[in-house]
Motif scaffolding. Structure first.
Motif, mmCIF file in Angstrom:
data_model
loop_
_atom_site.group_PDB
_atom_site.id
_atom_site.type_symbol
_atom_site.label_atom_id
_atom_site.label_comp_id
_atom_site.label_asym_id
_atom_site.label_seq_id
_atom_site.Cartn_x
_atom_site.Cartn_y
_atom_site.Cartn_z
ATOM 1 N N LEU A 15 51.895 38.203 13.692
ATOM 2 C CA LEU A 15 51.797 37.008 14.386
ATOM 3 C C LEU A 15 50.702 36.537 14.960
ATOM 4 C CD1 LEU A 15 54.469 34.836 14.783
ATOM 5 C CD2 LEU A 15 54.750 36.014 17.049
ATOM 6 N N GLY A 16 49.884 35.341 14.446
ATOM 7 C CA GLY A 16 48.877 35.027 15.228
ATOM 8 C C GLY A 16 48.936 34.037 16.397
ATOM 9 N N PRO A 17 48.176 33.438 17.109
ATOM 10 C CA PRO A 17 48.524 32.933 18.459
ATOM 11 C C PRO A 17 49.263 31.512 18.215
ATOM 12 C CG PRO A 17 46.143 32.885 18.031
ATOM 13 C CD PRO A 17 46.663 33.944 16.924
ATOM 14 N N ASN A 18 48.831 30.548 17.014
ATOM 15 C CA ASN A 18 49.586 29.452 16.780
ATOM 16 C C ASN A 18 50.655 29.785 15.690
ATOM 17 O OD1 ASN A 18 46.295 28.769 16.913
ATOM 18 N ND2 ASN A 18 47.773 27.727 18.171
ATOM 19 N N ASP A 19 51.215 31.014 15.684
ATOM 20 C CA ASP A 19 52.074 30.891 14.263
ATOM 21 C C ASP A 19 53.728 31.365 15.057
ATOM 22 O OD1 ASP A 19 50.413 31.272 12.621
ATOM 23 O OD2 ASP A 19 50.045 33.237 12.316
ATOM 24 N N VAL A 20 54.351 30.876 14.284
ATOM 25 C CA VAL A 20 56.017 31.287 14.451
ATOM 26 C C VAL A 20 56.734 31.916 13.443
ATOM 27 C CG1 VAL A 20 58.290 29.811 14.808
ATOM 28 C CG2 VAL A 20 55.884 28.918 15.700
ATOM 29 N N HIS A 21 57.250 32.883 14.051
ATOM 30 C CA HIS A 21 58.275 33.787 13.019
ATOM 31 C C HIS A 21 59.549 33.254 12.937
ATOM 32 C CE1 HIS A 21 60.203 38.128 12.423
ATOM 33 N NE2 HIS A 21 60.381 37.345 11.567
ATOM 34 N N VAL A 22 59.801 32.830 11.682
ATOM 35 C CA VAL A 22 61.069 32.037 11.292
ATOM 36 C C VAL A 22 62.098 32.983 10.354
ATOM 37 C CG1 VAL A 22 62.317 29.841 10.646
ATOM 38 C CG2 VAL A 22 59.911 29.780 11.382
ATOM 39 N N ARG A 23 63.231 33.036 10.874
ATOM 40 C CA ARG A 23 64.345 33.566 9.915
ATOM 41 C C ARG A 23 65.085 32.541 9.344
ATOM 42 N NH1 ARG A 23 67.534 37.070 13.350
ATOM 43 N NH2 ARG A 23 65.774 38.570 12.909
ATOM 44 N N PHE A 24 65.099 32.355 7.889
ATOM 45 C CA PHE A 24 65.385 30.990 7.234
ATOM 46 C C PHE A 24 66.860 31.445 6.794
ATOM 47 C CE2 PHE A 24 61.096 29.869 6.422
ATOM 48 C CZ PHE A 24 60.813 28.400 7.060
ATOM 49 N N HIS A 25 67.811 30.623 7.063
ATOM 50 C CA HIS A 25 69.283 30.574 6.658
ATOM 51 C C HIS A 25 69.813 29.810 5.349
ATOM 52 C CE1 HIS A 25 69.938 32.878 10.268
ATOM 53 N NE2 HIS A 25 69.730 31.873 10.982
ATOM 54 N N ALA A 26 68.957 28.616 5.214
ATOM 55 C CA ALA A 26 69.243 28.090 3.799
ATOM 56 C C ALA A 26 67.970 27.339 3.443
ATOM 57 C CB ALA A 26 70.360 26.949 4.203
ATOM 58 N N ALA A 27 67.782 27.359 1.976
ATOM 59 C CA ALA A 27 66.824 26.510 1.457
ATOM 60 C C ALA A 27 67.455 25.707 0.257
ATOM 61 C CB ALA A 27 65.919 27.360 0.772
ATOM 62 N N SER A 28 66.573 24.439 -0.102
ATOM 63 C CA SER A 28 67.069 23.636 -1.164
ATOM 64 C C SER A 28 66.053 23.481 -2.243
ATOM 65 C CB SER A 28 67.489 22.231 -0.443
ATOM 66 O OG SER A 28 66.270 21.641 -0.247
ATOM 67 N N LEU A 29 66.606 23.270 -3.630
ATOM 68 C CA LEU A 29 65.622 23.196 -4.565
ATOM 69 C C LEU A 29 65.245 21.720 -4.871
ATOM 70 C CD1 LEU A 29 67.419 25.368 -7.404
ATOM 71 C CD2 LEU A 29 65.636 25.946 -5.954
ATOM 72 N N ASN A 30 64.066 21.539 -4.902
ATOM 73 C CA ASN A 30 63.652 20.325 -5.686
ATOM 74 C C ASN A 30 63.427 20.302 -7.253
ATOM 75 O OD1 ASN A 30 63.777 18.534 -3.092
ATOM 76 N ND2 ASN A 30 63.043 20.408 -2.393
ATOM 77 N N TYR A 31 63.250 19.036 -7.667
ATOM 78 C CA TYR A 31 63.216 19.215 -9.189
ATOM 79 C C TYR A 31 61.662 19.824 -9.371
ATOM 80 C CZ TYR A 31 62.992 17.637 -14.209
ATOM 81 O OH TYR A 31 62.770 17.554 -15.257
ATOM 82 N N ARG A 32 60.838 19.428 -8.582
ATOM 83 C CA ARG A 32 59.590 20.278 -8.695
ATOM 84 C C ARG A 32 59.488 21.459 -8.643
ATOM 85 N NH1 ARG A 32 57.189 22.086 -3.612
ATOM 86 N NH2 ARG A 32 55.066 21.439 -3.892
ATOM 87 N N ASP A 33 60.341 22.051 -7.797
ATOM 88 C CA ASP A 33 60.396 23.751 -8.226
ATOM 89 C C ASP A 33 60.684 24.121 -9.598
ATOM 90 O OD1 ASP A 33 60.147 23.683 -5.279
ATOM 91 O OD2 ASP A 33 62.283 23.602 -4.863
ATOM 92 N N ILE A 34 61.282 23.352 -10.339
ATOM 93 C CA ILE A 34 61.559 23.643 -11.677
ATOM 94 C C ILE A 34 60.254 23.485 -12.586
ATOM 95 C CG2 ILE A 34 62.766 23.064 -13.948
ATOM 96 C CD1 ILE A 34 65.242 22.220 -11.883
ATOM 97 N N MET A 35 59.562 22.382 -12.131
ATOM 98 C CA MET A 35 58.470 22.002 -12.832
ATOM 99 C C MET A 35 57.353 23.057 -12.634
ATOM 100 S SD MET A 35 58.216 17.935 -12.193
ATOM 101 C CE MET A 35 56.935 17.530 -13.081
ATOM 102 N N THR A 36 57.161 23.582 -11.156
ATOM 103 C CA THR A 36 56.301 24.615 -10.877
ATOM 104 C C THR A 36 56.573 25.910 -11.672
ATOM 105 O OG1 THR A 36 56.284 23.716 -8.577
ATOM 106 C CG2 THR A 36 55.488 25.974 -8.921
ATOM 107 N N VAL A 37 57.886 26.318 -11.926
ATOM 108 C CA VAL A 37 58.305 27.704 -12.612
ATOM 109 C C VAL A 37 57.555 27.435 -14.023
ATOM 110 C CG1 VAL A 37 60.076 28.916 -13.532
ATOM 111 C CG2 VAL A 37 60.175 28.288 -11.180
ATOM 112 N N HIS A 38 57.767 26.111 -14.546
ATOM 113 C CA HIS A 38 57.469 26.181 -16.124
ATOM 114 C C HIS A 38 55.922 25.682 -16.295
ATOM 115 C CE1 HIS A 38 61.509 26.910 -17.256
ATOM 116 N NE2 HIS A 38 61.980 25.988 -16.606
ATOM 117 N N GLY A 39 55.113 25.615 -15.308
ATOM 118 C CA GLY A 39 53.780 25.617 -15.287
ATOM 119 C C GLY A 39 53.382 24.107 -15.354
ATOM 120 N N PHE A 40 54.594 23.017 -15.141
ATOM 121 C CA PHE A 40 54.151 21.763 -15.363
ATOM 122 C C PHE A 40 53.536 20.924 -13.978
ATOM 123 C CE2 PHE A 40 58.001 22.038 -18.471
ATOM 124 C CZ PHE A 40 56.860 22.204 -19.724
ATOM 125 N N TYR A 41 53.997 21.479 -12.992
ATOM 126 C CA TYR A 41 53.738 20.776 -11.786
ATOM 127 C C TYR A 41 52.041 20.946 -11.434
ATOM 128 C CZ TYR A 41 54.516 19.047 -6.935
ATOM 129 O OH TYR A 41 54.386 18.358 -5.879
#
Ligand SMILES: NC(=O)c1ccc[n+]([C@@H]2O[C@H](COP(=O)([O-])OP(=O)(O)OC[C@H]3O[C@@H](n4cnc5c(N)ncnc54)[C@H](OP(=O)(O)O)[C@@H]3O)[C@@H](O)[C@H]2O)c1
Length: 336
Positions: free
Chosen positions: A25-51
């Motif tokens: 943890l750096g001086p300007n950093d925050v340690h976050v425990r994430f509980h949920a995330a959401s997908l966007n169409y760009r994530d699909i494009m990223t996986v396939h190399g189009f984004y």
């Protein structure tokens, strides 16, 4: 340790769920425990190399997540342990017009993403979320919600009584529907599915058009409005833009957001100039826009629409569920 979804090579077989050691943890950093995330169409494009065909890998995917602060660095002033936070799509666009190098600030692309149970994030890459939103609801907002808000409200200056044409029923479109109704607009919603249109009606859509059974949907929009709509939320891209340009009134706004349709069409610039259409390019939005969206969400009691939540281990099912367009609203990953 954090469990993170990283892309090692383009294609679903290049995705791996991995145990990663967190950096210090750096001086300007925050340690976050994430509980949920959401997908966007760009994530699909990223996986396939189009984004971003030049994506640096391995890369943790995802721009949208919400969770709680575990610890903060010595110089952090905005957050303290226990605070509820969400990620910002651009970790350094605070206010004003889109920065020249915005793409280099985007999570899950040039910057490590948030499909991870824990992350060390810079303080400026996070936003506080209201208590009235669950982590799941908050995780739906950073990309799709802010994009719809930026288009209609920040750039479009949407006013009560105006008409808004919304294409499809994915993440951006359903937020656009909720934001438009909260502003007193009349909404025309299109979808490939009558079932989804019925869901849209329950959220307040005033006119429903099935773009499969009514392929010349722009004519139906003109019939319903007389002169055309004031705003189009354009998520289709080159395949739908020529019809959107017909469906908008003279002097109206076409918010250019997505590229979901097959290209194959050249776009004629003539209607743009003869109708003096405002073509409005939208690239998600800033922290300030997200803050104003959150204020509107709280005041208007807008509940983000979650289609389905998948455990992180079932990431592939989640991506395929979204890619095949079975969803209405947002697809989530549970990170608990
Ligand atoms: N510019 C930006 O900052 C920005 C930000 C967010 C998203 N985007 C882009 O916006 C688009 C939507 O993103 P999203 O995350 O909301 O996607 P999504 O949740 O996957 O939405 C997909 C939905 O769009 C509809 N659709 C697909 N093809 C269509 C067509 N030809 N005509 C009309 N509707 C069509 C379908 O709705 P039905 O099933 O109802 O037919 C489909 O379910 C994507 O291209 C994404 O890359 C851009």
């Amino acid at each position: 340790m954090s469990q993170a979804l990283r892309l090692h090579a383009f294609g679903y077989d290049g995705l791996r769920l991995e145990e990663l050691t967190l950096p210090q943890l750096g001086p300007n950093d925050v340690h976050v425990r994430f509980h949920a995330a959401s997908l966007n169409y760009r994530d699909i494009m990223t996986v396939h190399g189009f984004y971003n065909p030049k994506l640096a890998m391995p890369r943790i995917l995802g721009s949208d997540a919400a969770g709680e602060v575990v610890a903060v660095g010595s110089s952090v002033t905005r957050f303290q342990p226990g605070d509820r936070v969400a990620s910002l799509f651009f970790d350094r666009w605070h206010e004003g017009e889109v920065p020249q190098d915005a793409a280099h600030m985007a999570l899950g692309d040039f910057v490590e993403g948030v499909f991870a149970t824990e992350r060390i994030m810079p303080e400026h890459g996070l936003i506080a979320i209201p208590d009235s939103l669950s982590f799941e609801q908050a995780a739906a907002l950073p990309c799709a919600g802010v994009t719809a808000w930026n288009a209609l409200v920040e750039k479009g200056h949407l006013r009560a009584g105006e008409t808004v044409l919304i294409l499809g029923t994915g993440g951006v479109s359903i937020f656009a529907l909720q934001i438009a109704k909260a502003h007193g607009a009349r909404v025309l919603l299109t979808s490939s599915s009558d079932e989804k249109l019925a869901l849209g009606k329950s959220l307040g859509a005033d006119e429903l058009i099935n773009y499969r059974t009514t392929p010349e949907w722009q004519n139906e929009v003109l019939r319903l409005t007389g002169t055309g709509v004031d705003h189009v939320v354009e998520v289709g891209g080159a395949g739908t833009l020529p019809r959107s340009l017909q469906a908008v009134r003279s002097g109206g706004h076409v918010h250019l957001i997505g590229v979901l349709s097959e290209p194959g069409h050249t776009v004629d610039p003539i209607p743009v100039l003869m109708k003096s259409i405002h073509l409005n390019g939208v690239f998600v939005g800033s922290r300030g826009m997200f803050e104003r969206l959150l204020a509107a969400v709280v005041t208007n009691k807008i509940t983000p629409v979650v289609d389905k939540s998948f455990p992180l281990q079932q990431y592939r099912e989640a991506f395929e569920h979204m890619q095949t367009g079975r969803h209405f609203g947002k697809v989530l990953l549970s990170l608990k």
